[in-house]
Structures are given as C-alpha cells and as structure tokens.
Scaffold this motif. Structure first.
Motif, PDB file in Angstrom:
ATOM      1  N   MET A 159       0.579  -1.368   0.089  1.00  0.00           N
ATOM      2  CA  MET A 159      -0.198   0.375   0.560  1.00  0.00           C
ATOM      3  C   MET A 159       0.641   0.944   0.038  1.00  0.00           C
ATOM      4  O   MET A 159       0.496   2.159  -0.387  1.00  0.00           O
ATOM      5  N   LYS A 160       1.834   1.345   0.607  1.00  0.00           N
ATOM      6  CA  LYS A 160       2.935   2.561   0.472  1.00  0.00           C
ATOM      7  C   LYS A 160       4.265   2.084   0.697  1.00  0.00           C
ATOM      8  O   LYS A 160       4.674   1.686   1.999  1.00  0.00           O
TER       9      LYS A 160
ATOM     10  N   LYS B 197       0.608  10.946  -0.146  1.00  0.00           N
ATOM     11  CA  LYS B 197      -0.055  10.246   1.654  1.00  0.00           C
ATOM     12  C   LYS B 197      -2.633  10.145   1.355  1.00  0.00           C
ATOM     13  O   LYS B 197      -2.577   9.617   2.237  1.00  0.00           O
ATOM     14  N   LYS B 198      -2.154  10.313   0.002  1.00  0.00           N
ATOM     15  CA  LYS B 198      -4.127  10.226   0.013  1.00  0.00           C
ATOM     16  C   LYS B 198      -4.161   9.248  -0.957  1.00  0.00           C
ATOM     17  O   LYS B 198      -5.012   8.503  -1.510  1.00  0.00           O
TER      18      LYS B 198
ATOM     19  N   ASN C 119       1.184   4.446  -4.756  1.00  0.00           N
ATOM     20  CA  ASN C 119       1.426   3.411  -3.765  1.00  0.00           C
ATOM     21  C   ASN C 119       2.948   3.600  -3.453  1.00  0.00           C
ATOM     22  O   ASN C 119       3.449   2.883  -2.687  1.00  0.00           O
ATOM     23  N   ILE C 120       3.881   4.087  -4.735  1.00  0.00           N
ATOM     24  CA  ILE C 120       4.780   3.625  -4.989  1.00  0.00           C
ATOM     25  C   ILE C 120       5.854   5.751  -4.480  1.00  0.00           C
ATOM     26  O   ILE C 120       5.052   5.825  -5.147  1.00  0.00           O
ATOM     27  N   LEU C 121       6.533   5.524  -3.731  1.00  0.00           N
ATOM     28  CA  LEU C 121       7.390   7.184  -3.696  1.00  0.00           C
ATOM     29  C   LEU C 121       8.618   6.959  -4.226  1.00  0.00           C
ATOM     30  O   LEU C 121       9.047   5.685  -3.303  1.00  0.00           O
TER      31      LEU C 121
ATOM     32  N   ASP D  28       1.517   4.940   8.082  1.00  0.00           N
ATOM     33  CA  ASP D  28       1.464   3.796   7.314  1.00  0.00           C
ATOM     34  C   ASP D  28       2.133   3.411   5.653  1.00  0.00           C
ATOM     35  O   ASP D  28       1.623   2.758   5.297  1.00  0.00           O
ATOM     36  N   VAL D  29       3.527   3.603   6.440  1.00  0.00           N
ATOM     37  CA  VAL D  29       3.926   3.532   5.072  1.00  0.00           C
ATOM     38  C   VAL D  29       4.667   1.923   5.717  1.00  0.00           C
ATOM     39  O   VAL D  29       5.211   1.565   6.435  1.00  0.00           O
TER      40      VAL D  29
END
Length: 180
Positions: free
Chosen positions: A105-106, A151-152, A156-158, A172-173
């Motif tokens: 998810m993150k 964040k929103k 889902n990948i930064l 929530d990472v």
C-alpha cells in the motif's frame, strides 16, 4: 567573527565526500566557539571529528530501541541492472494480491541520484505501478503534489533521493527499499 558552527546531517556530508569542506569550515571559525554536529548515525569518522574539533562534547541520542523490533529487514543480492529491476518488480507484485493493487500500500524507495529517481519512476510506471518521484531538482509545488498523492493513496510508490525524503512524516508506510 563566527562563534557558532552547526553541521546538520554530518553523517551524510561525510558519506558524500565533504569531509575536507567540513574541516575547512570549522578551521575558519573562532577557536572559542560552540560547535554542533547533528547526525543520524555516530560512525567512527564522526566520532573522530568530535574528538578533534569539540571540547567536552555532549552526545544526545533519541534512539528508543523500539523501532528495530518492529522492522523486518532483508537483503536481496543481484548480479545485473536488469535483474535488479526484475527483482524489484517481483517484490512489489508479491506482497499484495492483484485485486489490492499488486503492490504494498505504501512503499518508499530510496535512490542516490536525482536522475536515477526519474529513471526508476518511469520504469515502474511503464510496468503499471502508481508511482511518483521527488528530488531536489523538482519544483516545490511538484514535490508537494506528489507527496499529497502518496499520502492520499493516489500513488502507492514514492521514489526519492534520501536527501529529498529527510524529515518526511508519512503514516502507514509498509515498505522502505534502498534500491542502490
């Protein structure tokens, strides 16, 4: 006339080869000065600098020891650049079922260089992932937009340089990957 020297991210400055610059700056300040080093780690080289340039140093640590117990760490060994991207793709796809997006998810992925952030962002986008990248060459407005999307849960990948990602507070990472 300078009586205070503050070196933030001293560990990263050493890692990036700025030791001589750090010593030069310190040498130009008054002998009677306050010197502050901020560092995420206390490496032997940082310890050596403190012994050389600080009088009666005080060490303050905010490590609680709680974090390490909650984190699973893995090292993935690869042989080629192509194999590295394939393995990352495999890791991102396996952690969640396809109906949940097929990706954690993150996920925060660190790269060392700005251009490598852009390259990996494009590669993962091509593979169908919802991904964004930030680094120092992006405009502030663009970085904020990408961070808000992360964040929103719009992406889902930064992917970020570690310097650009310092100080980020993103709840929530689920996965942090040091790609390099």
């Amino acid at each position: 006339t300078c009586h205070s020297v503050v070196l933030d991210e001293a560990d990263r400055m050493l890692d990036m080869g700025f030791r001589d610059d750090m010593v030069y700056i310190i040498s130009k300040a008054s002998k009677e000065r306050q010197t502050l080093f901020f560092s995420a780690t206390l490496s032997p080289e940082i310890k050596k600098l403190t012994e050389q340039y600080l009088k009666e140093p005080v060490f303050i640590s905010v490590i609680t020891g709680v974090t390490a117990k909650n984190i699973d760490q893995d090292v993935v060994r690869i042989k080629t650049k192509e194999e590295k991207l394939e393995k990352l793709h495999e890791i991102l796809k396996k952690d969640l079922p396809v109906e949940a997006g097929g990706c954690p998810m993150k996920t925060l992925i660190f790269r060392e260089m700005k251009h490598s952030v852009d390259t990996l962002t494009k590669e993962l986008h091509t593979l169908g992932f919802k991904v964004g990248g930030i680094h120092g060459d992006k405009r502030s407005r663009e970085r904020i937009r990408i961070l808000d999307s992360f964040k929103k849960d719009q992406i889902n990948i930064l992917i970020a340089t570690d310097v650009a990602a310092r100080g980020l507070d993103i709840p929530d990472v689920t996965h942090v990957i040091n790609y390099d």
